[in-house]
Design a protein around this motif. Sequence first.
Motif: not given
Length: 124
Positions: A1-13
């Motif tokens: 799970p620590l390999l998951m990465r955020p998507i930059i610039g996309k607003p949270d749902i």
Amino acid sequence: PLLMRPIIGKPDILIGDILQYIGLAGVILAIISLNRSFGIVPANRGIKKNGMYKIVRHPLYLTYTITLLGFLINNINALNALIFIIATYFQVFRIVKEEEFLSIDDEYLEYIQKTKWRMIPFVF
């Protein structure tokens, strides 16, 4: 799970945020329910039957999964989805192995009869 990465610039749902908060609160409650029985390696540190352990037998794994699902919703891409699927598979595998180990204890077998669901109520 620590390999998951955020998507930059996309607003949270909103639902993703809510699931992450619920999951985090659940993780804290599950650890409090475990008290000193928390461990990485499977061992019989006493059968926990109170708190969240009255609802499902593995609430910590459930709440980890809820938190990751919230993160995935807010940061959906193929790599994150694949990591979520793999992580969930290994959580289920770990549950099965832990229960095989704990099933030699009569107290755990009695607990299984009272708390039917391993991780997700009415599903698993």
